[in-house]
Write a protein that holds these residues in place. Sequence first.
Motif, PDB file in Angstrom:
ATOM      1  N   PRO A 188     -15.145  16.133 -55.850  1.00 12.04           N
ATOM      2  CA  PRO A 188     -15.741  14.910 -56.381  1.00 12.04           C
ATOM      3  C   PRO A 188     -17.075  15.155 -57.058  1.00 12.04           C
ATOM      4  N   GLU A 189     -17.360  14.345 -58.057  1.00 13.34           N
ATOM      5  CA  GLU A 189     -18.711  14.340 -58.613  1.00 13.34           C
ATOM      6  C   GLU A 189     -19.521  13.343 -57.786  1.00 13.34           C
ATOM      7  N   PRO A 190     -20.675  13.747 -57.242  1.00 13.99           N
ATOM      8  CA  PRO A 190     -21.428  12.809 -56.383  1.00 13.99           C
ATOM      9  C   PRO A 190     -22.206  11.783 -57.197  1.00 13.99           C
TER      10      PRO A 190
ATOM     11  N   LEU B 127     -16.437   7.104 -53.100  1.00 13.16           N
ATOM     12  CA  LEU B 127     -14.998   7.338 -53.262  1.00 13.16           C
ATOM     13  C   LEU B 127     -14.252   6.009 -53.227  1.00 13.16           C
ATOM     14  N   HIS B 128     -13.170   5.949 -53.986  1.00 14.09           N
ATOM     15  CA  HIS B 128     -12.347   4.739 -53.989  1.00 14.09           C
ATOM     16  C   HIS B 128     -10.930   5.070 -53.552  1.00 14.09           C
ATOM     17  N   LEU B 129     -10.143   3.999 -53.474  1.00 16.80           N
ATOM     18  CA  LEU B 129      -8.765   4.130 -53.011  1.00 16.80           C
ATOM     19  C   LEU B 129      -8.001   5.228 -53.754  1.00 16.80           C
ATOM     20  N   GLY B 130      -8.222   5.327 -55.072  1.00 14.31           N
ATOM     21  CA  GLY B 130      -7.527   6.337 -55.872  1.00 14.31           C
ATOM     22  C   GLY B 130      -7.795   7.746 -55.381  1.00 14.31           C
ATOM     23  N   HIS B 131      -9.024   7.992 -54.956  1.00 13.69           N
ATOM     24  CA  HIS B 131      -9.365   9.328 -54.465  1.00 13.69           C
ATOM     25  C   HIS B 131      -8.533   9.712 -53.244  1.00 13.69           C
TER      26      HIS B 131
ATOM     27  N   CYS C  85      -5.376  18.240 -59.856  1.00 15.73           N
ATOM     28  CA  CYS C  85      -6.234  17.207 -60.441  1.00 15.73           C
ATOM     29  C   CYS C  85      -5.369  16.170 -61.137  1.00 15.73           C
ATOM     30  N   THR C  86      -6.018  15.175 -61.698  1.00 15.82           N
ATOM     31  CA  THR C  86      -5.267  14.079 -62.320  1.00 15.82           C
ATOM     32  C   THR C  86      -4.948  14.388 -63.781  1.00 15.82           C
ATOM     33  N   LEU C  87      -3.996  13.600 -64.313  1.00 19.65           N
ATOM     34  CA  LEU C  87      -3.385  13.905 -65.609  1.00 19.65           C
ATOM     35  C   LEU C  87      -4.348  13.976 -66.780  1.00 19.65           C
TER      36      LEU C  87
ATOM     37  N   SER D 276      -0.349  12.224 -61.467  1.00 21.30           N
ATOM     38  CA  SER D 276      -0.806  10.936 -62.001  1.00 21.30           C
ATOM     39  C   SER D 276      -1.843  10.295 -61.091  1.00 21.30           C
ATOM     40  N   ARG D 277      -2.709   9.516 -61.700  1.00 22.54           N
ATOM     41  CA  ARG D 277      -3.716   8.766 -60.940  1.00 22.54           C
ATOM     42  C   ARG D 277      -3.055   7.639 -60.171  1.00 22.54           C
ATOM     43  N   LEU D 278      -3.677   7.245 -59.099  1.00 19.87           N
ATOM     44  CA  LEU D 278      -3.235   6.061 -58.371  1.00 19.87           C
ATOM     45  C   LEU D 278      -4.007   4.871 -58.935  1.00 19.87           C
ATOM     46  N   ASN D 279      -3.265   3.900 -59.461  1.00 25.54           N
ATOM     47  CA  ASN D 279      -3.882   2.675 -59.974  1.00 25.54           C
ATOM     48  C   ASN D 279      -3.312   1.487 -59.212  1.00 25.54           C
TER      49      ASN D 279
ATOM     50  N   VAL E  13     -10.483  -2.864 -60.300  1.00 26.87           N
ATOM     51  CA  VAL E  13     -10.915  -1.802 -61.208  1.00 26.87           C
ATOM     52  C   VAL E  13     -11.250  -0.595 -60.344  1.00 26.87           C
ATOM     53  N   MET E  14     -11.010   0.592 -60.868  1.00 26.62           N
ATOM     54  CA  MET E  14     -11.224   1.767 -60.020  1.00 26.62           C
ATOM     55  C   MET E  14     -12.021   2.866 -60.706  1.00 26.62           C
ATOM     56  N   SER E  15     -12.740   2.521 -61.760  1.00 23.79           N
ATOM     57  CA  SER E  15     -13.593   3.586 -62.289  1.00 23.79           C
ATOM     58  C   SER E  15     -14.972   3.437 -61.664  1.00 23.79           C
ATOM     59  N   LYS E  16     -15.572   4.579 -61.345  1.00 20.57           N
ATOM     60  CA  LYS E  16     -16.869   4.542 -60.676  1.00 20.57           C
ATOM     61  C   LYS E  16     -17.896   3.795 -61.527  1.00 20.57           C
ATOM     62  N   ARG E  17     -17.755   3.930 -62.846  1.00 20.24           N
ATOM     63  CA  ARG E  17     -18.714   3.266 -63.743  1.00 20.24           C
ATOM     64  C   ARG E  17     -18.641   1.746 -63.557  1.00 20.24           C
TER      65      ARG E  17
HETATM   66  P1  ATP Z   1     -13.695   7.881 -61.787  1.00 22.68           P
HETATM   67  O1  ATP Z   1     -13.023   8.150 -63.101  1.00 22.68           O
HETATM   68  O2  ATP Z   1     -13.161   6.752 -61.011  1.00 22.68           O
HETATM   69  O3  ATP Z   1     -15.170   7.859 -61.907  1.00 22.68           O
HETATM   70  P2  ATP Z   1     -13.476  10.595 -61.284  1.00 22.68           P
HETATM   71  O4  ATP Z   1     -12.177  11.132 -61.688  1.00 22.68           O
HETATM   72  O5  ATP Z   1     -14.599  10.781 -62.229  1.00 22.68           O
HETATM   73  O6  ATP Z   1     -13.325   9.096 -60.883  1.00 22.68           O
HETATM   74  P3  ATP Z   1     -14.248  12.532 -59.401  1.00 22.68           P
HETATM   75  O7  ATP Z   1     -15.293  12.377 -58.379  1.00 22.68           O
HETATM   76  O8  ATP Z   1     -14.543  13.425 -60.523  1.00 22.68           O
HETATM   77  O9  ATP Z   1     -13.905  11.078 -59.880  1.00 22.68           O
HETATM   78  O10 ATP Z   1     -12.834  12.850 -58.762  1.00 22.68           O
HETATM   79  C1  ATP Z   1     -12.587  13.767 -57.737  1.00 22.68           C
HETATM   80  C2  ATP Z   1     -11.122  14.044 -57.728  1.00 22.68           C
HETATM   81  O11 ATP Z   1     -10.400  12.847 -57.466  1.00 22.68           O
HETATM   82  C3  ATP Z   1     -10.627  14.574 -59.060  1.00 22.68           C
HETATM   83  O12 ATP Z   1      -9.790  15.672 -58.816  1.00 22.68           O
HETATM   84  C4  ATP Z   1      -9.861  13.413 -59.648  1.00 22.68           C
HETATM   85  O13 ATP Z   1      -8.800  13.903 -60.424  1.00 22.68           O
HETATM   86  C5  ATP Z   1      -9.382  12.671 -58.408  1.00 22.68           C
HETATM   87  N1  ATP Z   1      -9.198  11.243 -58.677  1.00 22.68           N
HETATM   88  C6  ATP Z   1     -10.101  10.375 -59.173  1.00 22.68           C
HETATM   89  N2  ATP Z   1      -9.568   9.165 -59.336  1.00 22.68           N
HETATM   90  C7  ATP Z   1      -8.283   9.238 -58.925  1.00 22.68           C
HETATM   91  C8  ATP Z   1      -7.200   8.301 -58.833  1.00 22.68           C
HETATM   92  N3  ATP Z   1      -7.334   7.034 -59.226  1.00 22.68           N
HETATM   93  N4  ATP Z   1      -6.021   8.736 -58.349  1.00 22.68           N
HETATM   94  C9  ATP Z   1      -5.880  10.002 -57.942  1.00 22.68           C
HETATM   95  N5  ATP Z   1      -6.844  10.927 -57.993  1.00 22.68           N
HETATM   96  C10 ATP Z   1      -8.044  10.562 -58.478  1.00 22.68           C
END
Ligand code: ATP
Length: 569
Positions: free
Chosen positions: A31-33, A37-41, A226-228, A274-277, A282-286
């Motif tokens: 993870p980037e700190p 972390l969210h559900l997708g992680h 990692c994700t797609l 694939s990412r979990l959506n 919304v699930m982007s950290k931003r």
């Molecule tokens: P965001 O885009 O939400 O800010 P990120 O991808 O930048 O998330 P990171 O902290 O860089 O977040 O992610 C750590 C790991 O978690 C990476 O390997 C990333 O591919 C994975 N990851 C992030 N979001 C998801 C998701 N929705 N589903 C599955 N894996 C995810």
Amino acid sequence: SAPVGTDFIRNIVRDDLASGKHAHIKTRFPPEPNGYLHLGHTRAIMTDFGIAAEHGGECNLRFDDTNPAKEDPEYVQAIQDDIAWLGFQWHDLRHASDYFGVFHLAAIKLIQDGKAFVCDLSADEVRAYRGSLTEPGRPSPFRDRSIEENLDLFARMRAGEFPDGARTLRAKIDMASPNINMRDPAIFRIKHVEHQNTGNEWPIYPMYDYAHSLSDAIEGITHSLCTLEFEDHRPLYDWCVDNVALHDHPELLAPITEKGFPNEAAKPRQIEFSRLNLDYTVMSKRKLMALVQEGLVDGWDDPRMPTLQGIRRRGYSPQALRLFVSRLGLSKQNSTIDYTVLENTLREDMDVRAERRMAVIEPLRFVLTNLPDDHAELLNFHNHPKNAECGDRKVAFSNTVYIEREDFAEVPPKGWKRLVPDGEVRLRGAGIAKCTEVVKDADGNIVELRGTLDLESRPGMPGAERKVKGTLHWVDAKTAVPAEFRHYDRLFNVADPDDDSDGKTYRDHLNPESKHVLHGFVEAAAAQAAAETFYQFERIGYYVADRKDHRASAPVFNRSVTLRDTWMQ
Ligand code: ATP
Ligand code: MG
Ligand code: MG
């Protein structure tokens, strides 16, 4: 998606063990700190930690901290707490910043090999030269600098001589590549920013693809999952790994072996899933950051947030989350999961594990006039209807109870099975009660019901099985504890709040009904619960004692999920 255990990544890992390509599996979660972390992680965590564990391997936790302006130790700590809460244990805890010295030596090697150059183009110029999907890029005018000049300029970048953005170090790959990531990508940039780990040691910072691929190589990661969205980056990932070739150049590892890190360098393989959506979120950290900073939610751990901290406070157990994510499996197909699927998983988990208690959220007093004023008894209740291991408890009962206001109707609608004037209902576990009088205030509001308890219908009496239309939950008015109930619902009222094609943004789609605070009563046994204890409040829903605010003297319960799906568009 394939069920757990047979997905495409696990098949690759098994094949690599069977063929002898690897004797030992090593993964990492990176993870980037820069947020929580969210559900997708959870999918990434379960994949990275899960696959390593299934083969007796190791999974490192590595903070990808190459972007110092956005990173914070608060997030570093929260991420560790969340992973541990989910039930996973990392092998080594590393930071990409541990390896800055290696990245620096590796860059010098690339320059010496004629594979990297210092470029003086501005960010805008780099963009213009880079071309597009339909148009090849043009080489930077600085591409053919001599190795000596490049070494000198890079040394001066490192020494902090130049201002932010004045120069970059770029890999010399292929400006005509159909993959834009391969058109001489930057691998180091100048940024005079203090770093949470390395302080002011470095005025230059490595770019993500370069740092990420080399970090995997340094740690001897076998499968880098990692994700797609990183699929297009894989050629660059491989380029960095192959051209720096840390596994053949232990001298480049000196900056970390001197600090006591073992030399584990190997060649990793990146595989994307694939990412979990989830809809209605919304699930982007931003965007999650914006919700917090703009005060649209009550912090990162607001129970409506899809952060693990929020979901935890909402009452989801790690078991429920893991069940949800493992059932979805792993694939290369992006999809969006129905919020209802998540909620149904929680209901399923709670139905089995949550003990039952009684709470009344909108209380109406009901006085049983045929019991003496000082009547006080303890009734025996099973804590779980299907699981005897949950044991029994005593529930106080007197001549006055609270029932839900909505369980009484003066003029009942058709099919009504609850209390009416002169009607009977069963008070769960206490007997059959009849309403004989409706007491109103001067404005005509109902303030109290009066009635009688059928003494032949008490527990253990021959009339206890007598059939009546409805059974109501209740609490004893004399011993129940006033409690706060926080009712949460979906944060957004449209399935795809990210869709801004109509000019609206996710901020325009916030559900104004997503939080209601109510005040009622819980039976004394529920008030005593430790924070994070979850219950089914009979006939109402699944609730959890709030992690932060719950006190035995002032109970606070968050509604995790209703008993049935009640969401209506
Ligand atoms: P965001 O885009 O939400 O800010 P990120 O991808 O930048 O998330 P990171 O902290 O860089 O977040 O992610 C750590 C790991 O978690 C990476 O390997 C990333 O591919 C994975 N990851 C992030 N979001 C998801 C998701 N929705 N589903 C599955 N894996 C995810
Ligand atoms: Mg990121
Ligand atoms: Mg991202």
